[in-house]
Design an enzyme around this catalytic site. Structure first.
Site, PDB file in Angstrom:
ATOM      1  N   GLU A 254     -34.195 144.412   0.948  1.00  0.00           N
ATOM      2  CA  GLU A 254     -33.880 143.560  -0.187  1.00  0.00           C
ATOM      3  C   GLU A 254     -32.849 144.258  -1.069  1.00  0.00           C
ATOM      4  OE1 GLU A 254     -37.883 143.216  -1.571  1.00  0.00           O
ATOM      5  OE2 GLU A 254     -38.474 142.146   0.246  1.00  0.00           O
TER       6      GLU A 254
ATOM      7  N   LEU B 224     -36.648 137.983   0.264  1.00  0.00           N
ATOM      8  CA  LEU B 224     -37.807 138.717  -0.259  1.00  0.00           C
ATOM      9  C   LEU B 224     -39.004 138.461   0.640  1.00  0.00           C
ATOM     10  CD1 LEU B 224     -37.533 138.148  -4.107  1.00  0.00           C
ATOM     11  CD2 LEU B 224     -36.409 139.819  -2.653  1.00  0.00           C
ATOM     12  N   ALA B 225     -38.979 139.054   1.803  1.00  0.00           N
ATOM     13  CA  ALA B 225     -40.043 138.805   2.777  1.00  0.00           C
ATOM     14  C   ALA B 225     -40.182 140.043   3.668  1.00  0.00           C
ATOM     15  CB  ALA B 225     -39.736 137.569   3.606  1.00  0.00           C
ATOM     16  N   GLU B 226     -41.064 140.944   3.270  1.00  0.00           N
ATOM     17  CA  GLU B 226     -41.243 142.184   4.039  1.00  0.00           C
ATOM     18  C   GLU B 226     -41.717 141.885   5.457  1.00  0.00           C
ATOM     19  OE1 GLU B 226     -42.168 141.741   0.920  1.00  0.00           O
ATOM     20  OE2 GLU B 226     -40.908 143.212  -0.095  1.00  0.00           O
TER      21      GLU B 226
ATOM     22  N   GLN C 112     -38.491 147.657  -0.939  1.00  0.00           N
ATOM     23  CA  GLN C 112     -37.944 148.006  -2.256  1.00  0.00           C
ATOM     24  C   GLN C 112     -38.889 148.977  -2.976  1.00  0.00           C
ATOM     25  OE1 GLN C 112     -36.891 144.904  -5.364  1.00  0.00           O
ATOM     26  NE2 GLN C 112     -34.941 145.468  -4.439  1.00  0.00           N
ATOM     27  N   PHE C 113     -40.166 148.732  -2.833  1.00  0.00           N
ATOM     28  CA  PHE C 113     -41.196 149.661  -3.287  1.00  0.00           C
ATOM     29  C   PHE C 113     -42.219 149.788  -2.167  1.00  0.00           C
ATOM     30  CE2 PHE C 113     -39.271 148.457  -7.224  1.00  0.00           C
ATOM     31  CZ  PHE C 113     -39.413 149.555  -8.066  1.00  0.00           C
ATOM     32  N   ALA C 114     -42.762 150.968  -2.025  1.00  0.00           N
ATOM     33  CA  ALA C 114     -43.738 151.194  -0.955  1.00  0.00           C
ATOM     34  C   ALA C 114     -44.890 150.204  -1.053  1.00  0.00           C
ATOM     35  CB  ALA C 114     -44.277 152.627  -1.046  1.00  0.00           C
ATOM     36  N   ASP C 115     -45.211 149.830  -2.299  1.00  0.00           N
ATOM     37  CA  ASP C 115     -46.335 148.905  -2.529  1.00  0.00           C
ATOM     38  C   ASP C 115     -46.196 147.618  -1.723  1.00  0.00           C
ATOM     39  OD1 ASP C 115     -47.327 150.099  -5.543  1.00  0.00           O
ATOM     40  OD2 ASP C 115     -45.272 150.492  -4.872  1.00  0.00           O
TER      41      ASP C 115
ATOM     42  N   HIS D 106     -45.898 149.143  -8.443  1.00  0.00           N
ATOM     43  CA  HIS D 106     -44.657 149.885  -8.224  1.00  0.00           C
ATOM     44  C   HIS D 106     -44.873 151.391  -8.251  1.00  0.00           C
ATOM     45  CE1 HIS D 106     -43.422 145.917  -9.712  1.00  0.00           C
ATOM     46  NE2 HIS D 106     -42.372 146.065  -8.903  1.00  0.00           N
TER      47      HIS D 106
END
Lengths: 454, 325
Positions: free
Chosen positions: B29, B58-60, B82-85, B127
């Protein structure tokens, strides 16, 4: 106390030459109920490590020899109160306050109990652990690493000044203690408290107290001898001091054996899961030869010469860790065929490496075979296993140029499988000529091994 | 050797591999036009073009699913969460497909999933997490947690070369804070080999990621104030992890703190402690101590987050407790 009906547990006789044993672990604690034949403790001798079963069902009333102590065979180790016999209370505490089995529930303070009983047995001390004050607890707790170092160096942890929490002995404390050279001979156990008729006298410690080790020099490391290493050291020295060692060697053409071995290999492995090793052939031939030379299978006992109508062959087996050897014995080897011999050797070697030998497996040898040839050595002078008269060494089978006669009875050089055999014998009993004849006959058996021989 | 930030080291390593190997591409992203949320891929799209630096929706799930397919077809994708979360959205593709493909069908799945992780800047519960232990539990995945710029580059290169799916946890709090020498040339840092961040005699601190620096500060403090010498073992990769190095250090010091930023229960520290108990029991001179975050989501509030994350003082207290045991 019902003294007459209590059952004693004694250090068992683990072999004729074993005179002492070390308590490695008490599996049961004082006050524990035990069944007959249930394991009570583990012991280690210079021959085997084994478990000692309970001689009776009942309650383990008292442990007389703590872990780590070495005592003579026959020494009383513990007392069992059989079923139906009321377990006598330990002398240092009134039974209503601290019966061994359930003392934890009693609220006596550690200090008060200590006053009543200056030398509580381990179980009694354990029983008071709950309410004891922090200091006593800290001083008593031994961490795993400290316990290990103490066992390796033979240190009594209670002799080490502790600087840890509540006086606990830390790793640094015990290492400093050992390095400082303060390590005194291990003190013997405290005498059992009081001494009513039922409590036996303190067992005598028979092994010499270990000498304080010299501090290691730069680049050296020091480890204590295992019981087995001590046993080997003592036996080897004693054997050289006892027998008049002489070694004779002979070269054997193993070509026939090699050929037969190749033929049998698949069948033996597929049908029986064993290898027809050179060692099995040699042992098999040696047994037959020994029957013709009873003195080589004999023993000097005082002023008498003992011979036998049976052959018990010991085989020297290196332990898996490379730190010792053990000599399990194939009993009545004269009854075994080649296959039986191969199976017996494989079985004993496997159990020796897995430390699963029973005491009787290492007893009663009348003759020994050692086989360092696996490493390629072609000669050696082994030491006789006392009180036997001789030991046979077998060495590497190697291809060598060999003078043989062809069908025209002409000398020709051939490539043959040659193995050296040595007989190391006690010249007090066996003379060189006798040994020579023994080796000659043994060679003859191996060189003329026929396909129908078993 | 030039000094680089942890972030520059990751960026350099990635760029080097993309120049070297046409199979390597980046997807995530905002990784393209914007250059990544943290600017790791700044300038990448200009250099490599939109087909090798792909801006994803926006779709991991789609990002990792696409990477898995591309990897099976022979590519070497590097995905950026974008973030490990947010990697939890891609859990199914990672755990059910990527981790098992090699075992099930024999096909290697050489994907790298970059996961900017960790707290320390009031990022709050979505985050700031360190989800490495969840993936450490899945056979078939590798898990990497570099602490230094040099390792960040070397481990990224190794991760791209590795034929297995690798989760690469890059700690956000180290991005611009940590600067050190990084070789310009290409090199790899092996998986499963810990790095002794600091040698010591009295107590071992096993840790990884940003906590290496927390441990180092604590070690400085106890050295100065108590004369205690602490050894810091930086695992660098937690799957595979360097059991040998940990056990060797335990043998030396006999006292161990296992420190991680992730929450305590089921954290990877538990695995390390269990292994020490199993394999080094007779080396221990004190109970093994875990220092980790409490079992709660990461709070937003700065004072609460400070209370949540293991601090230098917590590690100092833990070391002192063991030393005085």
């Amino acid at each position: 106390m019902a003294t007459g009906t209590l059952v004693d547990v004694v250090m068992p006789q683990m072999g004729v030459s074993v005179s002492e044993g070390t308590i490695t672990k008490w599996v049961k604690s004082e006050g524990d109920p035990v069944e007959a034949d249930e394991t009570l403790l583990e012991i280690s001798t210079d021959k085997v490590d084994t478990e000692v079963p309970s001689p009776a069902s009942g309650v383990l009333q008292q442990i007389l020899v703590p872990e780590g102590e070495t005592v003579a065979v026959g020494t009383k180790l513990a007392v069992i109160a059989p079923e139906g016999v009321e377990a006598a209370a330990p002398a240092e505490a009134p039974p209503q306050e601290a019966p061994p089995a359930e003392a934890v529930s009693e609220p006596a303070t550690g200090e008060a109990a200590a006053e009543q009983a200056p030398a509580p047995t381990p179980a009694a001390a354990e029983a008071q652990a709950g309410p004891a004050d922090g200091e006593a607890e800290g001083a008593r707790f031994v961490s795993p690493v400290v316990a290990r170092i103490a066992a390796e160096h033979g240190v009594d942890v209670s002799q080490v000044p502790g600087t840890g929490r509540a006086g606990r002995v830390t790793k640094k404390d015990i290492l400093g203690f050992i390095e400082s050279g303060a390590l005194a001979p291990t003190p013997t156990i405290a005498p059992p408290p009081a001494a009513p008729a039922a409590v036996p006298a303190r067992p005598e410690r028979v092994s010499p107290a270990p000498e304080p080790p010299q501090a290691a020099q730069e680049g050296e490391s020091v480890e204590p001898m295992s019981a087995m290493r001590r046993g080997i050291a003592e036996h080897m020295r004693r054997s050289l001091d006892t027998s008049a060692h002489v070694t004779s060697s002979i070269e054997v053409d193993m070509s026939k054996v090699a050929a037969i071995r190749r033929k049998l290999k698949t069948e033996y492995q597929e049908s029986y899961g064993v290898n027809p090793t050179y060692l099995a052939f040699v042992a098999r031939a040696a047994v037959d030869t020994l029957r013709d030379y009873p003195w080589v299978n004999g023993e000097l006992r005082g002023d008498s010469i003992v011979t036998r109508n049976y052959v018990n062959i010991g085989f020297a087996v290196e332990l898996a860790d490379g730190k010792g050897l053990i000599v399990p014995v194939v009993k009545n080897a004269e009854t075994l065929s080649l296959l039986g011999m191969a199976k017996a050797i494989a079985d004993l070697a496997a159990r020796a490496r897995e430390k699963k030998l029973l005491p009787e497996d290492v007893q009663g040898g009348t003759f020994t075979i050692t086989n360092p040839g696996g490493y390629g050595t072609f000669h050696g002078t082994p030491v006789i296993s006392q009180p036997q008269a001789a030991i046979l060494g077998t060495y590497a089978v190697v291809k060598r140029p060999w003078v043989v006669q062809d069908e025209m009875s002409e000398d020709v050089i051939a490539i043959r499988m040659i193995m050296n055999l040595t007989l190391t014998y006690d010249h007090r009993l066996v003379d060189g000529a006798l040994a020579g004849r023994f080796l000659r006959d043994l060679r003859e058996r191996l060189q003329t091994w026929g396909e129908s021989d078993f | 050797m030039p000094e680089k930030t942890y972030l520059q080291a990751i960026s350099d390593g990635l760029r080097q591999e993309m120049r070297r190997d046409k199979r390597v591409f980046v997807i995530g992203e905002d990784v393209g036009v914007y250059g990544g949320a943290f600017k790791v891929t700044q300038g990448f799209q200009e250099e490599f073009g939109p087909w090798r630096v792909i801006d994803a929706p926006l779709a991991e799930t789609a990002i990792v699913g696409g990477c898995t397919g591309a990897a099976i077809m022979g590519m070497r994708p590097v995905a950026e969460m974008q973030f490990a979360d947010f990697v939890s959205c891609a859990w199914d593709h990672l755990v059910t497909v990527a981790a098992k493909q090699r075992y099930r069908a024999g096909t290697p799945v050489p994907i790298v999933v970059r996961c900017p992780s960790g707290g320390g800047f009031s990022g709050g519960p979505f985050h700031s997490q360190n989800p490495e232990s969840s993936f450490a539990h899945i056979p078939g995945l590798k898990v990497v947690c570099p602490a230094t710029p040099e390792d960040a580059k070397g481990l990224l290169v190794t991760a791209i070369e590795d034929p297995n799916p690798v989760l690469y946890f890059e700690h956000k709090h180290l991005y611009r804070r940590i600067k050190a020498d990084v070789p310009d040339e290409r090199y790899t840092t092996p998986f499963g080999e810990a790095r002794i961040h600091r040698e010591g005699e009295d107590v071992t601190v096993v840790t990884w990621g940003a906590m290496v620096y927390t441990a180092a500060e604590a070690a400085d403090k106890v050295a100065e104030e108590d004369g205690v010498s602490a050894e810091i073992v930086d695992l660098r990769t937690i799957i595979p992890w360097d059991k040998k190095a940990v056990l060797a250090s335990v043998e030396k010091t006999s006292k161990v703190v296992v420190l991680h930023e992730d929450t305590q229960t089921g954290g990877f520290g538990a695995e390390i402690v269990a292994t020490i108990a199993e394999e080094a029991f007779e080396q221990l001179d004190a109970p093994v101590k875990r220092i980790a975050a409490p079992d709660t989501p990461v709070p937003f509030s700065p004072p609460l987050e400070k209370a949540f994350l293991p601090q230098v003082e917590d590690v100092v207290a833990g070391i002192r407790e063991l030393v005085s045991y």
